[in-house]
Design a protein around this motif. Structure first.
Motif, PDB file in Angstrom:
ATOM      1  N   CYS A 134       1.120  -1.061  -0.118  1.00 12.50           N
ATOM      2  CA  CYS A 134       0.115  -0.041   0.008  1.00 12.50           C
ATOM      3  C   CYS A 134       0.783   1.274   0.077  1.00 12.50           C
ATOM      4  CB  CYS A 134      -0.831  -0.087   1.095  1.00 12.50           C
ATOM      5  SG  CYS A 134      -1.807   1.407   1.445  1.00 12.50           S
ATOM      6  N   GLU A 258     -16.115  -5.801  -7.374  1.00 11.48           N
ATOM      7  CA  GLU A 258     -16.390  -5.147  -6.313  1.00 11.48           C
ATOM      8  C   GLU A 258     -17.837  -4.920  -6.059  1.00 11.48           C
ATOM      9  OE1 GLU A 258     -12.607  -2.283  -6.114  1.00 11.48           O
ATOM     10  OE2 GLU A 258     -14.133  -1.889  -7.384  1.00 11.48           O
ATOM     11  N   ASP A 277     -13.430  -1.749   1.706  1.00 15.34           N
ATOM     12  CA  ASP A 277     -12.741  -2.239   0.657  1.00 15.34           C
ATOM     13  C   ASP A 277     -13.394  -3.313  -0.225  1.00 15.34           C
ATOM     14  OD1 ASP A 277     -10.513  -0.795   1.983  1.00 15.34           O
ATOM     15  OD2 ASP A 277      -9.304  -2.499   1.872  1.00 15.34           O
ATOM     16  N   LYS A 284      -8.429   2.402  -0.915  1.00  8.05           N
ATOM     17  CA  LYS A 284      -8.790   1.548   0.141  1.00  8.05           C
ATOM     18  C   LYS A 284      -8.023   1.989   1.561  1.00  8.05           C
ATOM     19  CE  LYS A 284     -11.084  -0.592  -3.196  1.00  8.05           C
ATOM     20  NZ  LYS A 284     -12.508  -0.318  -3.527  1.00  8.05           N
ATOM     21  N   ALA A 289     -12.782   3.276   5.307  1.00  7.26           N
ATOM     22  CA  ALA A 289     -13.752   1.848   5.483  1.00  7.26           C
ATOM     23  C   ALA A 289     -14.461   2.206   6.711  1.00  7.26           C
ATOM     24  CB  ALA A 289     -12.635   0.599   5.781  1.00  7.26           C
TER      25      ALA A 289
END
Ligand code: FAD
Length: 310
Positions: A134, A258, A277, A284, A289
């Protein structure tokens, strides 16, 4: 039956649980692994108002916050099938891997996603010790260092551009003979002075000294020659896979798998909401979230208020 049944116990599911329970409705959470991806995270430095924490601590805090309320937490349970209500106000059914069937007036899907691994020697060993997934999360940890990005699709090229502004040097490694990202991104990447691009390059190993990453080997698929690059970090960017395999055919999914939601977190099925996510919402991140989980719970609660019980 539950008023609200949440599937997934990551940041999105935990936030949804707190918001649902605070409405005084019967709330349950089914989670394969309470805490979700945060359990696999080392430093978290971008959850606003918490300067610095680590993943396992954050996961414990999530669970403790949910446990402040009257919520049934069913941890280490995997959902395998969702059957939506057959009439408005009816009950949806959630089947678990152990055979149990739970019923609920509304459901929030927050099963998250997982980063695809390259599956080369060194990847698992050096996860969080130089191997990262990430760039928004871990990019700053490599300030002034040399990194590679594996993957030349949009996410890989975006990551390389982003990292080039923070780190000393970025090597982008793509298996195919050309980058697959949008032309505008490829042009931007190629304009950067501290980026090298290798196409037709197959990563074969991530090296380390036992403590942290110190190199990457790849094979040139055209010449067959092996190469080794000295570096301190490797970002794997070959796809984020939403955990929706079990929902195919039940809930509308994007072509990436998704869950498609509207501005209130509702899916194409009334009473079924989704957050985090696992959804089409871009970027994300934990803070996102959590907000999405709260929003889906409020959306589902609003739906319950307006739907007569049958
Ligand atoms: P997840 O955290 O993925 O949680 C999903 C939940 O659903 C889990 O409880 C899982 O067990 C459960 N589940 C899945 N399938 C089923 C099923 N069939 N039945 C029942 N339960 C199921 N973000 C940041 O903001 N800052 C960071 O520093 C950061 N670092 C990261 C580092 C790493 C290594 C990784 C992998 C991610 C990082 N992220 C970071 C991203 C962040 O962790 C995610 O954006 C966030 O956890 C998403 O939350 P979520 O609740 O949507 O999903």
């Amino acid at each position: 039956a539950y008023d609200m049944l949440i599937v997934g116990g990551g940041p999105a599911g935990a936030a949804a649980a707190v918001y649902a329970a605070r409405k005084g409705i019967r709330t349950g959470v089914v989670a394969e692994r309470f805490g979700g991806q945060t359990l696999d995270t080392m430093a978290i430095e971008n959850f606003i108002s918490v300067k610095e924490t680590d993943g396992p601590k954050f996961a414990v805090a999530l669970e403790q916050h949910v446990k402040q309320y009257d919520v049934d937490i069913m941890n280490a349970q995997r959902a395998v099938k969702l059957t939506p209500a057959t009439e408005p106000g009816g009950l949806a059914e959630l089947e678990l891997a152990n055979g149990a069937v739970l019923k609920a007036r509304s459901v929030i899907l927050s099963t998250g996603a997982r980063w695809r691994n390259v599956n080369v020697p060194g990847e698992a060993e050096y996860k969080n010790k130089g191997v990262a997934y990430c760039p928004h999360c871990d990019g700053p940890l490599f300030k002034g260092k040399r990194v590679a990005v594996i993957g030349g699709g949009n996410s890989g090229v975006e990551a390389a551009i982003d990292l080039a502004g923070i780190v000393k040097h970025v090597t982008l490694i793509e298996f195919a003979d050309a980058l697959r990202a949008d032309a505008v991104l490829v042009a931007k990447l190629k304009s950067l002075p501290n980026v090298a691009i290798h196409t037709s390059a197959q990563t074969t190993e991530i090296h380390g000294d036992g403590q942290k990453v110190n190199g990457l080997s790849y094979t040139d698929r055209v010449s067959g020659a092996g190469h080794r690059i000295d570096l301190e970090g490797v970002f794997v960017q070959i796809g984020l896979v939403p955990n929706t395999e079990w929902l195919k055919g039940t809930i509308e999914l994007s072509r990436h798998g998704e869950i498609i939601i509207d501005a209130r977190g509702q899916t194409n099925v009334p009473g079924i909401y989704a957050a985090g996510d696992v959804t089409t919402v871009p970027f994300k991140q934990i803070v996102i979230a959590v907000g999405e989980g709260a929003k889906a719970a409020l959306g589902a609660f609003d739906h319950l208020m307006r739907t007569p019980v049958v």
